[in-house]
Enzyme design. Sequence first.
Site, PDB file in Angstrom:
ATOM      1  N   GLY A  10      64.900  39.014 -14.848  1.00 39.26           N
ATOM      2  CA  GLY A  10      63.765  39.744 -14.474  1.00 39.26           C
ATOM      3  C   GLY A  10      64.276  40.718 -13.071  1.00 39.26           C
ATOM      4  O   GLY A  10      64.265  40.496 -12.253  1.00 39.26           O
ATOM      5  N   LEU A  11      64.346  41.948 -13.658  1.00 33.85           N
ATOM      6  CA  LEU A  11      64.677  42.892 -12.558  1.00 33.85           C
ATOM      7  C   LEU A  11      63.557  43.476 -11.903  1.00 33.85           C
ATOM      8  O   LEU A  11      62.896  44.423 -12.742  1.00 33.85           O
ATOM      9  CB  LEU A  11      65.610  44.063 -13.172  1.00 33.85           C
ATOM     10  CG  LEU A  11      67.479  43.406 -13.523  1.00 33.85           C
ATOM     11  CD1 LEU A  11      67.716  44.726 -14.131  1.00 33.85           C
ATOM     12  CD2 LEU A  11      67.967  42.956 -12.129  1.00 33.85           C
ATOM     13  N   VAL A  15      66.745  43.840  -4.103  1.00 36.49           N
ATOM     14  CA  VAL A  15      67.919  43.287  -4.132  1.00 36.49           C
ATOM     15  C   VAL A  15      68.238  41.962  -4.643  1.00 36.49           C
ATOM     16  O   VAL A  15      69.285  41.681  -5.039  1.00 36.49           O
ATOM     17  CB  VAL A  15      68.657  43.365  -2.613  1.00 36.49           C
ATOM     18  CG1 VAL A  15      67.708  42.237  -1.590  1.00 36.49           C
ATOM     19  CG2 VAL A  15      69.982  43.263  -2.478  1.00 36.49           C
ATOM     20  N   ASP A  16      67.377  40.963  -4.650  1.00 43.55           N
ATOM     21  CA  ASP A  16      67.514  39.389  -4.811  1.00 43.55           C
ATOM     22  C   ASP A  16      67.818  39.467  -6.356  1.00 43.55           C
ATOM     23  O   ASP A  16      68.748  38.920  -6.830  1.00 43.55           O
ATOM     24  CB  ASP A  16      66.321  38.660  -4.497  1.00 43.55           C
ATOM     25  CG  ASP A  16      66.009  38.483  -2.847  1.00 43.55           C
ATOM     26  OD1 ASP A  16      67.046  38.585  -2.088  1.00 43.55           O
ATOM     27  OD2 ASP A  16      64.990  38.514  -2.570  1.00 43.55           O
ATOM     28  N   SER A  17      67.031  39.975  -7.042  1.00 45.06           N
ATOM     29  CA  SER A  17      67.124  39.962  -8.629  1.00 45.06           C
ATOM     30  C   SER A  17      68.372  40.815  -9.036  1.00 45.06           C
ATOM     31  O   SER A  17      68.964  40.534 -10.043  1.00 45.06           O
ATOM     32  CB  SER A  17      65.939  40.654  -9.326  1.00 45.06           C
ATOM     33  OG  SER A  17      65.566  42.127  -8.958  1.00 45.06           O
ATOM     34  N   MET A  36      59.132  44.135 -15.274  1.00 48.70           N
ATOM     35  CA  MET A  36      57.913  43.731 -15.813  1.00 48.70           C
ATOM     36  C   MET A  36      56.929  44.702 -14.951  1.00 48.70           C
ATOM     37  O   MET A  36      56.960  44.737 -13.763  1.00 48.70           O
ATOM     38  CB  MET A  36      57.711  42.140 -15.330  1.00 48.70           C
ATOM     39  CG  MET A  36      58.299  41.365 -16.249  1.00 48.70           C
ATOM     40  SD  MET A  36      58.096  39.699 -15.404  1.00 48.70           S
ATOM     41  CE  MET A  36      59.528  39.395 -14.615  1.00 48.70           C
ATOM     42  N   CYS A 101      50.606  34.036 -10.749  1.00 49.02           N
ATOM     43  CA  CYS A 101      51.596  35.014 -11.205  1.00 49.02           C
ATOM     44  C   CYS A 101      52.883  34.239 -11.925  1.00 49.02           C
ATOM     45  O   CYS A 101      53.303  34.779 -13.026  1.00 49.02           O
ATOM     46  CB  CYS A 101      52.006  36.035 -10.244  1.00 49.02           C
ATOM     47  SG  CYS A 101      53.017  37.489 -11.077  1.00 49.02           S
ATOM     48  N   GLY A 125      65.129  36.594  -9.259  1.00 50.31           N
ATOM     49  CA  GLY A 125      65.632  36.531  -7.921  1.00 50.31           C
ATOM     50  C   GLY A 125      64.952  35.331  -6.799  1.00 50.31           C
ATOM     51  O   GLY A 125      65.008  35.665  -5.725  1.00 50.31           O
ATOM     52  N   CYS A 197      51.905  42.816  -5.385  1.00 48.16           N
ATOM     53  CA  CYS A 197      52.108  44.226  -5.647  1.00 48.16           C
ATOM     54  C   CYS A 197      50.628  44.963  -5.775  1.00 48.16           C
ATOM     55  O   CYS A 197      50.718  45.986  -5.177  1.00 48.16           O
ATOM     56  CB  CYS A 197      52.550  44.325  -7.137  1.00 48.16           C
ATOM     57  SG  CYS A 197      52.765  45.959  -8.083  1.00 48.16           S
TER      58      CYS A 197
END
Length: 369
Positions: A10-11, A15-17, A36, A101, A125, A197
């Site tokens: 999951g991008l 930065v973590d993903s 997503m 989520c 991430g 989000c």
Amino acid sequence: MGKKTRVVVGLSGGVDSAVSAWLLKEQGYEVLGIFMKNWEDDDDSEYCSSNVDFVDAAAVADVIGIEIEHVNFAADYKDRVFAEFLREYQAGRTPNPDVLCNAEIKFKAFLDHAMRLGAEKIATGHYARVREREGRFELLKGLDPLKDQSYFLHRLDQAQLAKTLFPVGELPKTEVRRLAEQIGLPNAKKKDSTGICFIGERPFREFLERYLANQPGPIKDDRGRTIGEHVGLSFYTLGQRKGIGIGGLKERGAAKGGSEHEPWFVARKDLAANTLYAVQGHDHPWLQSKALRADDASWVAGAPPAAAHCGAKTRYRQADAPCRFEPMSASDFTLRFEQPQWAVTPGQSAVLYQGEVCLGGGVIAEALA
């Protein structure tokens, strides 16, 4: 040459993903990125633009050398997460949509989609870890104590954990940033996202007012005296200090014998009387709870642990508080704490730990004296 294991990452554009995807490719996996999209209502606003995040995610995929797919889960998100979010606020509770989520979108809708793409594993991430022991899977805290996100993942089950990788869970955030710069990732200096989000950085009350009706009523102190008016119980959370609308009540504070400078905090909600109660001072007895009852429990092992002493968090970024866990059924339990806990809030998650192992948890139904 054997066929590589396919992992769908999951991008998010963060930065973590991005580093997670790079690490997996370095480890020899066949990596595919998925972006997503979970929210559409005002996605072009300054507060939550997934378009910008997708551009960042696509740029990362280009640098790493992997394919990326844009998938829209907005309908699932609205049905499974946002509708529940609003129901909880209407009931006067304070939900944690990030927990829902993860359980309903990232590790259900996304996992299902990844499996249809022929993936054997998914990765995100998150700062957490998975450990397999004798065919069973454990959810562990991330090694960076400042970034550990196991609290938000406590509703994951055995089937989900069996197919999940958390590549950055073994690393401190500083190392993730360093790797991102070393690799030359375009988002290496991108700041961490905060909040959910669909709310982003916007004023929270202003956002909720678009979906929930205002029902003004009295604000009373611990002596039952009216000290102001609230705009609707849904718009306040226990322990809230700012935005109550009773700041500067020096005369009342002094008249009670309290310090005129002590701040006011939301302490109780009476839904039947549509009354909000506020008290002065962080350490007021109404803000302290020695126990809580939780329901809608979910257990990583599939069943609740036996009654035992353990640690628990009643909110994210809180040290594990020593307590006694007492199961009432598979889905209900009581926690009795060694020390009073501050502003235990219905709707939030109570998450249990044995050391670094996250056992699961439930939704706080009520704080107990």
